[in-house]
Design an enzyme around this catalytic site. Structure first.
Site, PDB file in Angstrom:
ATOM      1  N   TYR A  71      21.777 -18.096-133.068  1.00 23.53           N
ATOM      2  CA  TYR A  71      22.755 -19.310-132.623  1.00 23.53           C
ATOM      3  C   TYR A  71      24.133 -18.688-132.194  1.00 23.53           C
ATOM      4  CZ  TYR A  71      25.614 -23.436-133.549  1.00 23.53           C
ATOM      5  OH  TYR A  71      26.730 -24.394-133.607  1.00 23.53           O
ATOM      6  N   ALA A  88      32.106 -21.023-135.531  1.00 19.99           N
ATOM      7  CA  ALA A  88      32.512 -20.034-136.413  1.00 19.99           C
ATOM      8  C   ALA A  88      31.298 -19.057-136.826  1.00 19.99           C
ATOM      9  CB  ALA A  88      32.940 -20.524-137.964  1.00 19.99           C
ATOM     10  N   ASP A 147      23.068 -36.608-122.426  1.00 17.13           N
ATOM     11  CA  ASP A 147      22.494 -36.300-123.454  1.00 17.13           C
ATOM     12  C   ASP A 147      20.777 -36.450-123.212  1.00 17.13           C
ATOM     13  OD1 ASP A 147      23.395 -35.773-126.616  1.00 17.13           O
ATOM     14  OD2 ASP A 147      21.261 -35.714-126.338  1.00 17.13           O
TER      15      ASP A 147
HETATM   16  P1  NAD Z   1      24.401 -32.372-132.158  1.00 12.96           P
HETATM   17  O1  NAD Z   1      23.118 -31.732-132.381  1.00 12.96           O
HETATM   18  O2  NAD Z   1      24.592 -33.590-133.065  1.00 12.96           O
HETATM   19  O3  NAD Z   1      24.841 -32.625-130.761  1.00 12.96           O
HETATM   20  C1  NAD Z   1      24.401 -31.759-129.702  1.00 12.96           C
HETATM   21  C2  NAD Z   1      23.561 -32.705-128.721  1.00 12.96           C
HETATM   22  O4  NAD Z   1      23.235 -32.095-127.798  1.00 12.96           O
HETATM   23  C3  NAD Z   1      22.688 -33.593-129.247  1.00 12.96           C
HETATM   24  O5  NAD Z   1      22.998 -34.855-129.165  1.00 12.96           O
HETATM   25  C4  NAD Z   1      21.340 -33.102-128.454  1.00 12.96           C
HETATM   26  O6  NAD Z   1      20.524 -34.163-128.077  1.00 12.96           O
HETATM   27  C5  NAD Z   1      22.211 -32.459-126.991  1.00 12.96           C
HETATM   28  N1  NAD Z   1      21.120 -31.566-126.547  1.00 12.96           N
HETATM   29  C6  NAD Z   1      20.549 -30.420-126.779  1.00 12.96           C
HETATM   30  N2  NAD Z   1      19.855 -29.938-125.865  1.00 12.96           N
HETATM   31  C7  NAD Z   1      20.105 -30.658-124.740  1.00 12.96           C
HETATM   32  C8  NAD Z   1      19.672 -30.755-123.654  1.00 12.96           C
HETATM   33  N3  NAD Z   1      18.889 -29.585-123.159  1.00 12.96           N
HETATM   34  N4  NAD Z   1      19.936 -31.447-122.471  1.00 12.96           N
HETATM   35  C9  NAD Z   1      20.822 -32.472-122.897  1.00 12.96           C
HETATM   36  N5  NAD Z   1      21.498 -32.649-124.322  1.00 12.96           N
HETATM   37  C10 NAD Z   1      21.137 -31.838-125.103  1.00 12.96           C
HETATM   38  O7  NAD Z   1      25.817 -31.433-132.682  1.00 12.96           O
HETATM   39  P2  NAD Z   1      27.168 -31.630-133.011  1.00 12.96           P
HETATM   40  O8  NAD Z   1      27.303 -31.221-134.571  1.00 12.96           O
HETATM   41  O9  NAD Z   1      27.891 -32.834-132.399  1.00 12.96           O
HETATM   42  O10 NAD Z   1      27.777 -30.179-132.359  1.00 12.96           O
HETATM   43  C11 NAD Z   1      28.400 -30.184-131.194  1.00 12.96           C
HETATM   44  C12 NAD Z   1      28.646 -28.992-130.522  1.00 12.96           C
HETATM   45  O11 NAD Z   1      29.618 -28.105-131.380  1.00 12.96           O
HETATM   46  C13 NAD Z   1      27.342 -28.156-130.552  1.00 12.96           C
HETATM   47  O12 NAD Z   1      27.732 -27.384-129.215  1.00 12.96           O
HETATM   48  C14 NAD Z   1      27.631 -27.279-131.618  1.00 12.96           C
HETATM   49  O13 NAD Z   1      26.736 -25.863-131.527  1.00 12.96           O
HETATM   50  C15 NAD Z   1      28.952 -26.993-131.525  1.00 12.96           C
HETATM   51  N6  NAD Z   1      29.468 -26.834-133.356  1.00 12.96           N
HETATM   52  C16 NAD Z   1      29.150 -27.941-134.073  1.00 12.96           C
HETATM   53  C17 NAD Z   1      29.480 -27.742-135.275  1.00 12.96           C
HETATM   54  C18 NAD Z   1      29.443 -28.549-136.474  1.00 12.96           C
HETATM   55  O14 NAD Z   1      29.669 -28.319-137.645  1.00 12.96           O
HETATM   56  N7  NAD Z   1      28.951 -29.876-136.141  1.00 12.96           N
HETATM   57  C19 NAD Z   1      30.049 -26.339-135.780  1.00 12.96           C
HETATM   58  C20 NAD Z   1      30.298 -25.361-134.663  1.00 12.96           C
HETATM   59  C21 NAD Z   1      29.995 -25.650-133.624  1.00 12.96           C
END
Ligand code: NAD
Length: 330
Positions: free
Chosen positions: A152, A122, A36
């Protein structure tokens, strides 16, 4: 690295779902590398190795996948409605997330990665099917003709296609899930990247007895929310199945945002009034459709929303108390 164990990578391990996934994979006996751009904010990662760096950087991405069999790709530039629907972060969201996915796939396949899990969303579903709050349509095949309501969502749709192309042309295995509003403890709860359930818990926890909370829009927009543990159960089942997806991983318990607020207030045992204010909203209605999940994974989530909210509220209320000015004076 450890002989005799399967080596897996969790990209986005410093984030909400990735952080929980590392714990789950460790409990199943995997050797786990987390990567990360930042350390996890709320708990010490149990990963065997944790690399901090930018996955947009090709050299860091190349190092991240070395010796790895399965990649769980959750790293993305994302946040709640206040982050992805204002338009202010569109270029960063598209550039960063697409670059991460391109790097993971290219360096992963060159390093001999066997399987990729990709977390789509979604948000890829067309806006035209989500105008009626009582009757949104989010079955997997309804994704096309494509018309997501945010950049997004467009990036996620592009990356789904990217993973499927690499599978078709380079023979890597791919599993794609479309997450629907995942929530739980140890995730963003303040600062602008938090999503509706966490924001609601924070507002209720911060409000004085008899006070007021603000909600964006009229609160009649509908959503469903899935607790993170059940999300991970779905992820693991999908990864071990022979189904590529895309498949929804979400809950079918649809509520209005006003109902969500009422539920949190009742958990907190606080009676507050609600003030509706203008704000970024997203689609009018959205619910998971779990038909394909039931058919392909023989499973679906079953925990009531209220249960997950009780756990989450307790955790967020403790965070609020920890960060309150009174506390910091003590
Ligand atoms: P989050 O933001 O907590 O986790 C994403 C992580 O990616 C973060 O810790 C961030 O620091 C890391 N990141 C971003 N850019 C980076 C880079 N350039 N290099 C390294 N790390 C990087 O989000 P989350 O809620 O844990 O979501 C995880 C995944 O699930 C994501 O891909 C998100 O799009 C997808 N998602 C989440 C939800 C939800 O409801 N939480 C819904 C749909 C999709």
């Amino acid at each position: 690295m450890e002989q005799g164990k399967q080596h897996v990578l969790v990209a986005g391990a410093g984030g909400f779902i990735g952080g929980h996934l590392v714990k789950r994979l460790k409990s199943e006996g995997y050797w786990v590398r987390g990567v990360d751009i930042k350390q996890h904010e709320y708990s010490q990662s149990p990963a065997d190795e944790f690399l901090v760096g930018d996955l947009c950087d090709p050299e860091f991405a190349r190092r991240s996948v070395e010796g790895i069999e399965d990649v769980y790709q959750l790293a993305a530039d994302m946040g709640g409605a206040g982050y992805i629907f204002t338009g202010d972060h569109d270029a960063a969201v598209m550039r960063n997330s697409a670059t991460i996915n391109l790097n993971m796939l290219e360096f992963g396949r060159l390093a001999g990665v066997r399987r990729f899990f990709y977390s789509s969303s979604a948000c890829i579903y067309p806006e035209y099917n989500q105008m009626d709050p009582d009757n949104p349509k989010c079955s997997e095949e309804s994704a096309y003709p494509a018309a997501p309501d945010s950049e997004y969502g467009w990036e996620k749709l592009f990356s789904e296609r990217l993973y499927l192309s690499f599978m078709r042309n380079y023979g890597v295995q791919v599993r794609i899930a479309r997450f629907h509003n995942i929530f739980g403890i140890e995730g963003s709860w303040t600062g602008g990247k938090e999503k509706a359930p966490a924001a609601m818990c924070r507002k209720v926890a911060e409000a004085p007895p008899g006070g007021e909370i603000e909600i964006w829009g009229d609160g009649k927009q509908t959503r469903s929310f899935l607790y993170v543990d059940e999300c991970l159960e779905g992820v693991r089942r999908l990864m071990e199945s022979d189904f590529t997806g895309p498949v929804n991983i979400g809950s079918e318990e649809m509520v209005t945002i006003n109902q969500l607020a009422e539920m949190v207030m009742s958990i907190a045992n606080k009676e507050l009034s609600i003030r509706h204010i203008p704000g970024p909203l997203g689609v009018r209605g959205r619910n998971s459709d779990n038909k394909l999940m039931r058919e392909k994974l023989g499973w679906e989530p079953s925990r009531p929303l209220r249960q997950g909210l009780e756990t989450t509220y307790k955790w967020i209320a403790a965070q609020v108390a920890k960060h309150s000015p009174v506390e910091s004076l003590v």
